[in-house]
Write an enzyme that holds these catalytic residues in place. Sequence first.
Site, PDB file in Angstrom:
ATOM      1  N   LYS A 186       0.826  -1.195   0.000  1.00 13.59           N
ATOM      2  CA  LYS A 186       0.000   0.000   0.000  1.00 13.59           C
ATOM      3  C   LYS A 186       0.878   1.271   0.000  1.00 13.59           C
ATOM      4  O   LYS A 186       2.099   1.202   0.208  1.00 13.59           O
ATOM      5  CB  LYS A 186      -0.930  -0.019   1.207  1.00 13.59           C
ATOM      6  CG  LYS A 186      -1.928  -1.198   1.207  1.00 13.59           C
ATOM      7  CD  LYS A 186      -2.771  -1.274  -0.059  1.00 13.59           C
ATOM      8  CE  LYS A 186      -4.097  -1.982   0.140  1.00 13.59           C
ATOM      9  NZ  LYS A 186      -4.015  -3.466   0.110  1.00 13.59           N
TER      10      LYS A 186
HETATM   11  C1  LIG Z   1      -5.326  -4.223   0.962  1.00 14.96           C
HETATM   12  C2  LIG Z   1      -6.816  -4.114   1.018  1.00 14.96           C
HETATM   13  C3  LIG Z   1      -7.575  -4.485   2.145  1.00 14.96           C
HETATM   14  C4  LIG Z   1      -7.035  -5.221   3.318  1.00 14.96           C
HETATM   15  O1  LIG Z   1      -5.858  -4.917   3.769  1.00 14.96           O
HETATM   16  P1  LIG Z   1      -4.823  -5.947   4.491  1.00 14.96           P
HETATM   17  O2  LIG Z   1      -4.038  -4.955   5.269  1.00 14.96           O
HETATM   18  O3  LIG Z   1      -4.049  -6.607   3.430  1.00 14.96           O
HETATM   19  O4  LIG Z   1      -5.605  -6.854   5.358  1.00 14.96           O
HETATM   20  C5  LIG Z   1      -8.925  -4.250   2.132  1.00 14.96           C
HETATM   21  N1  LIG Z   1      -9.547  -3.715   1.068  1.00 14.96           N
HETATM   22  C6  LIG Z   1      -8.876  -3.371  -0.040  1.00 14.96           C
HETATM   23  C7  LIG Z   1      -9.614  -2.769  -1.171  1.00 14.96           C
HETATM   24  C8  LIG Z   1      -7.497  -3.585  -0.109  1.00 14.96           C
HETATM   25  O5  LIG Z   1      -6.846  -3.288  -1.234  1.00 14.96           O
END
Ligand SMILES: *Cc1c(COP(=O)(O)O)cnc(C)c1O
Length: 402
Positions: A186
């Site tokens: 992210k």
């Molecule tokens: C990455 C993501 C999540 C969840 O995040 P994690 O930290 O990997 O559990 C939820 N929703 C979306 C759209 C994502 O891209």
Amino acid sequence: MPGFELFGAEERKEVNDVLETGILMRYGFDGPRQGIWKAKELEQAITEVFGCGYAQLTANGTAALTTAMAALGIGAGDEVIMPGFTFVASFEAVLSVGAVPVLVDIDETLTLKPSAVRAAITPKTKCVMPVHMCGSMADLDALKQICDEHQLILLEDACQSIGGAYKGKSLGTIGHAGTFSFDFVKTITCAEGGVVMTNSEEVYRKSDGYTDHGHDHLGVDRGADLHPFIGYNYRISELHAAVGLAQIRKLGTFLGLQKKNNKALRAYLEQIPEVSFRVVPEGGDDSCSFISWFLPTEALTKAVVAEMKEQGILAGNFYWFVNNWHYISKWDHLKNATTLNALSDVQKAALLKLRETDFSASDAIMSRCISTAISLVWTDEQIRDKGEKMVAVIKKVLQANS
Ligand SMILES: *Cc1c(COP(=O)(O)O)cnc(C)c1O
């Protein structure tokens, strides 16, 4: 796109602060931690940078969504309207609180189509959950209007859109609550981490307790805390928060590079009249982590994907339509309700119904969409090379099919 590309001395310094004291947990140990509170500091920074009243860190983005839903009172049998284009975490969180994911069509914003949301509302609907995919956003005014009319909760899954904004407000701070993920890919990473953002003191207080076994965190002695309700352990560690703290201070740099590189590459794609782009709602400010673009037909898109693969330039270009993680067409485990532990009858029936649900409106968009991830560390030369090669591939395919 990802903050991990610019990991360095700043992150090591913050992590070392924690390693020096050895207090890796975010709560308690007030003496030995010698004033080092990385999770608290990061929460404070999040409220300031994104402009929300409160921020509660969690172990990951999925836990942030689960926590937000629990704190907002979404539970057994409640229907949550969400898009069929998202990451699997969105429906995992809905199922985890006993609620029912109701997947509906997207439009050319690549997020919830307001008319599809309206059509899906039933007496059981409790929440509308737009997912701001790939850095840009849903038409939040339209969705807010629907939620107000029907007294529904608006929960933003902003996990992928750190740094995007709508009408001057950060994505994730506009609904009753919103979440970011700080997983490894992210825009800000903690390695693993997430946050619930809200302007409601009550939602915050509940999120705080829920992520730490229901502790009320009112006393100085953790052992004497009361438990006003049942919670779980979705805590972030000080080590993870320390990484995030260094990263959030560099967010301005990340977003500046992202916007510059996005614009430079997009200029190449804009040369081709047959290429169109994702719709950004009026008043929206795309975080620019991706360029999402369309070709006129599914056949042409598939041919371009095949040609990019052939030429070795497919890396970083996502054709979500056939991707196992992001689009309903490939979620057989969801549509077959394949779980380890038993679902409720209502949840199971709703999932099995997805097999017959018509997603042709979404298919017509997703089958023509390619998203190109924007790197923070591309040189101008690399962007030129990438842009020229992409244009050549698209032109070749268009010519062969004209
Ligand atoms: C990455 C993501 C999540 C969840 O995040 P994690 O930290 O990997 O559990 C939820 N929703 C979306 C759209 C994502 O891209």
